[in-house]
Design an enzyme around this catalytic site. Structure first.
Site, short mmCIF file in Angstrom:
data_model
loop_
_atom_site.label_atom_id
_atom_site.label_comp_id
_atom_site.label_asym_id
_atom_site.label_seq_id
_atom_site.Cartn_x
_atom_site.Cartn_y
_atom_site.Cartn_z
CG ASP A 278 -6.26 -4.32 3.25
OD1 ASP A 278 -7.43 -4.34 2.81
OD2 ASP A 278 -5.36 -3.65 2.73
CG ASP B 74 -8.91 -6.50 -4.63
OD1 ASP B 74 -8.68 -7.20 -5.62
OD2 ASP B 74 -8.09 -6.29 -3.74
NE ARG C 157 -10.89 2.41 -4.92
CZ ARG C 157 -11.88 2.92 -5.64
NH1 ARG C 157 -12.23 2.35 -6.77
NH2 ARG C 157 -12.54 3.99 -5.23
CG ASN D 19 -2.07 -1.05 1.00
OD1 ASN D 19 -2.40 -1.43 -0.12
ND2 ASN D 19 -2.64 -1.52 2.10
CB ILE E 240 -13.28 -0.20 6.41
CG1 ILE E 240 -12.62 0.08 7.77
CG2 ILE E 240 -12.69 0.69 5.31
CD1 ILE E 240 -12.77 1.48 8.27
NE ARG F 291 -12.19 -0.60 -3.21
CZ ARG F 291 -10.99 -1.15 -3.42
NH1 ARG F 291 -10.05 -1.05 -2.50
NH2 ARG F 291 -10.73 -1.78 -4.53
N PRO F 292 -16.15 4.90 -3.40
CG PRO F 292 -17.58 6.32 -2.26
CD PRO F 292 -17.09 4.91 -2.27
CD GLN G 214 -14.74 12.86 1.30
OE1 GLN G 214 -14.05 13.54 2.05
NE2 GLN G 214 -15.99 13.14 1.02
#
Length: 422
Positions: free
Chosen positions: A307, A116, A92, A23, A330, A121-122, A125
């Site tokens: 995760d 995934d 992503r 990440n 989440i 998951r917009p 923001q």
């Protein structure tokens, strides 16, 4: 298409070394195009997402050289081009090119991100942040077009509705070369945010407060890489191997960890009764005895990472009594692994997006499918525990997130093979 073939039921033992954080890596590679000089990243994991990001860089004439765990990126001849939707949809994290291209060129044309399937998951923001910096954001033909005003981006105070890691990173990338000061409130606090800020600051950026809820960025004219950057260890990979060690290990030492990044996870594992011994940068997981069920609730860092809810699930199945509960605040729709575990005999079910786990005496091999990275890790651990042969389809998802996983498992004594299938 790839399959992972596991012949399970064999106790594992030995040492495993954790790679650089996925990440972080998937943010740092797009961030490298902000540099006016070549960039060197060390501790880069051998994962499919790195290959995909390198392909995207090549679309812009950015040269890459990946040897062992060192990735050299030369963005000095970069050309701004629309990034192809097909490759963008493969992961992503490609959305970090939005902020990086906007910061470098004042314009980004990027296909809608993929990744995934773990529920909505917009990116609203992210867009809110870009617009606050003065950019115009348009959606045309399945592409996002982000354009800075003629005078360039300007600093702004941006309050995030939730502490989104993606939005925090993207706003940092866009604002490091904006005029004036940018303040991000309710920012994400993950270690990977700090890693990005360290990388950028070493190139001349001025970022303060990374790792807290308020980040302040003073814009600079340009960035220039001076020294190699070593990526932090992957806390999710480490947590996955801790679960594996507790499930099927006969004494496993996990090297290259940062203990504080794992505090909430280790607290929950130890609450179950797993015995560990932590040294300066490693953790030894003793063979597990009788474990008890616990309740897991995911939260933004420093809470229990979403995760890691799937990698801990096989461990909960080994508990002797009671009912385990997992609540993912989440991504509550992150439940695709449950039906696959049921195929293997797992006493597990979902009610109203809450995962309920009961003691399972034994798992058996089955043909299952890894719908995404962490589901794949869960099924991999379950397959190592199970009697007989487990075949995991869509194993390419595991390779997207786990560094040299086949080699590492074999070094521990696992009977595992990854095959290409038509």
């Amino acid at each position: 298409m790839k399959q992972m073939i596991i012949h399970g039921g064999k106790p594992l033992k030995g040492d495993v070394w954790i790679g650089g954080a996925k990440n972080s890596t998937v943010t740092l590679i797009p961030a490298s195009i902000l540099s006016r000089t070549p960039v060197t990243l060390e501790g880069v994991p051998r994962i499919a997402d790195v290959d995909n990001l390198m392909d995207l860089l090549s679309e812009m004439d950015v040269e890459c050289d990946f040897q062992d765990t060192t990735l050299r990126i030369d963005p000095t001849r970069i050309e701004r081009r629309p990034l192809p939707a097909g490759k963008i949809k493969s992961l992503r994290a490609s959305y970090y090119f939005m902020g990086a291209l906007l910061g470098r060129f004042g314009k980004a044309v990027v296909g809608f991100p993929g990744g995934d399937d773990i529920g909505p998951r917009p990116i609203d923001q992210h867009i809110k942040g870009f617009e606050a910096l003065g950019a115009q954001v348009d959606n045309e033909n399945d592409q996002i077009i982000i354009t800075a005003p003629k005078e360039g981006l300007h600093g702004a105070r941006i309050h995030l509705a939730m502490p989104s890691v993606g939005a925090t990173n993207n706003i940092i990338l866009a604002s490091v070369t904006a005029k004036g000061q940018t303040i991000i409130e309710n920012a994400a606090k993950e270690p990977e945010i700090i890693d990005l800020a360290t990388f950028l600051n070493n190139m001349g950026a001025v970022i303060r407060g990374a790792g807290t809820e308020t980040i302040r960025i003073e814009g600079v004219d340009q960035l220039r890489a001076q020294v190699p950057h070593t990526i932090i260890p992957d806390r999710i990979e480490a947590g996955t191997y801790i679960s594996l060690a507790a499930c099927i290990g006969n004494g496993i030492r996990i090297h290259n960890i940062i203990e504080e990044h794992l505090d909430s996870y280790l607290a929950k594992v130890e609450e179950m009764g797993v015995v560990t011994e932590v040294d300066e940068d490693s953790i030894y997981v003793y063979p597990a005895g009788d474990l008890k069920m616990v309740q897991v609730k995911t939260d933004p860092y420093p809470g229990f990472a979403t995760d890691l809810q799937q990698p801990i699930t096989p461990l909960l199945l080994t508990a002797k009594k009671g009912e385990g509960v997992i609540i993912d605040t989440i991504y509550p729709k992150r439940i695709g692994h449950i039906a696959q575990l049921q195929k293997m005999g797992g006493a597990i079910r979902v009610e109203n997006n809450i995962i309920l786990i009961h003691p399972t005496k034994a798992l058996h091999g089955a043909h299952v499918s890894a719908g995404e990275i962490r589901a794949g890790a869960c099924l991999m651990i379950a397959g190592l525990m199970a009697d007989g042969e487990t075949i995991i389809s869509n194993a390419g998802n595991i390779l997207r997130g786990y560094d040299r996983v086949e080699d590492k498992l074999r070094q521990l004594g696992a009977d595992v093979e990854i095959r290409d299938v038509k």
